[in-house]
Design a protein around this motif. Structure first.
Motif, mmCIF file in Angstrom:
data_model
loop_
_atom_site.group_PDB
_atom_site.id
_atom_site.type_symbol
_atom_site.label_atom_id
_atom_site.label_comp_id
_atom_site.label_asym_id
_atom_site.label_seq_id
_atom_site.Cartn_x
_atom_site.Cartn_y
_atom_site.Cartn_z
ATOM 1 N N GLY A 1 8.389 7.797 1.317
ATOM 2 C CA GLY A 1 7.782 6.498 1.052
ATOM 3 C C GLY A 1 6.817 6.552 -0.122
ATOM 4 O O GLY A 1 6.790 5.659 -0.966
ATOM 5 N N GLU B 1 0.849 -1.181 0.000
ATOM 6 C CA GLU B 1 0.000 0.000 0.000
ATOM 7 C C GLU B 1 0.890 1.238 0.000
ATOM 8 O O GLU B 1 2.021 1.210 0.492
ATOM 9 N N LYS B 2 0.369 2.319 -0.533
ATOM 10 C CA LYS B 2 1.137 3.562 -0.606
ATOM 11 C C LYS B 2 1.371 4.122 0.794
ATOM 12 O O LYS B 2 0.413 4.341 1.546
ATOM 13 N N PRO B 3 2.626 4.353 1.154
ATOM 14 C CA PRO B 3 2.933 4.924 2.463
ATOM 15 C C PRO B 3 2.437 6.364 2.574
ATOM 16 O O PRO B 3 2.264 7.067 1.577
ATOM 17 N N ASP C 1 4.087 8.824 4.328
ATOM 18 C CA ASP C 1 5.170 9.809 4.361
ATOM 19 C C ASP C 1 5.617 10.167 2.934
ATOM 20 O O ASP C 1 5.430 9.391 1.997
ATOM 21 N N TYR D 1 7.140 4.641 -3.665
ATOM 22 C CA TYR D 1 5.998 3.869 -4.146
ATOM 23 C C TYR D 1 5.671 4.254 -5.586
ATOM 24 O O TYR D 1 5.508 3.398 -6.455
#
Length: 82
Positions: free
Chosen positions: A48, A41-43, A45, A52
């Motif tokens: 991150g 899943e997309k972080p 922060d 991604y």
């Protein structure tokens, strides 16, 4: 293709640190040939999320295609940061 592991090591040993956008180009290709299509899943922060997006942008490339693109990227940036 040149010895790919040697190119990976040379990329890690660049004498000048590439800017974030260049790092992310390498990162996206690296994750694609190491792990395949993105599976997280997309972080939340910023860094991150940027990593991604860089990996997601390489979705669908085979490991060999990602490695070949990594070599091309290395050849492009090695004269600048190597």
């Amino acid at each position: 293709m040149a010895d790919f592991n040697a190119i990976l090591e040379k990329t890690k040993a660049f004498s000048k640190k590439p800017p974030t956008e260049v790092y992310l180009e390498f990162y996206g290709l690296y994750k694609q040939f190491q792990d395949g299509d993105i599976n997280i899943e997309k972080p939340a922060d910023d860094l991150g999320a940027a990593k991604y997006d860089a990996w997601l942008s390489r979705k669908g490339l085979s490991a060999e295609e990602a490695k070949a693109a990594y070599v091309v990227l290395f050849e492009k940036y090695n004269p600048i940061y190597g």
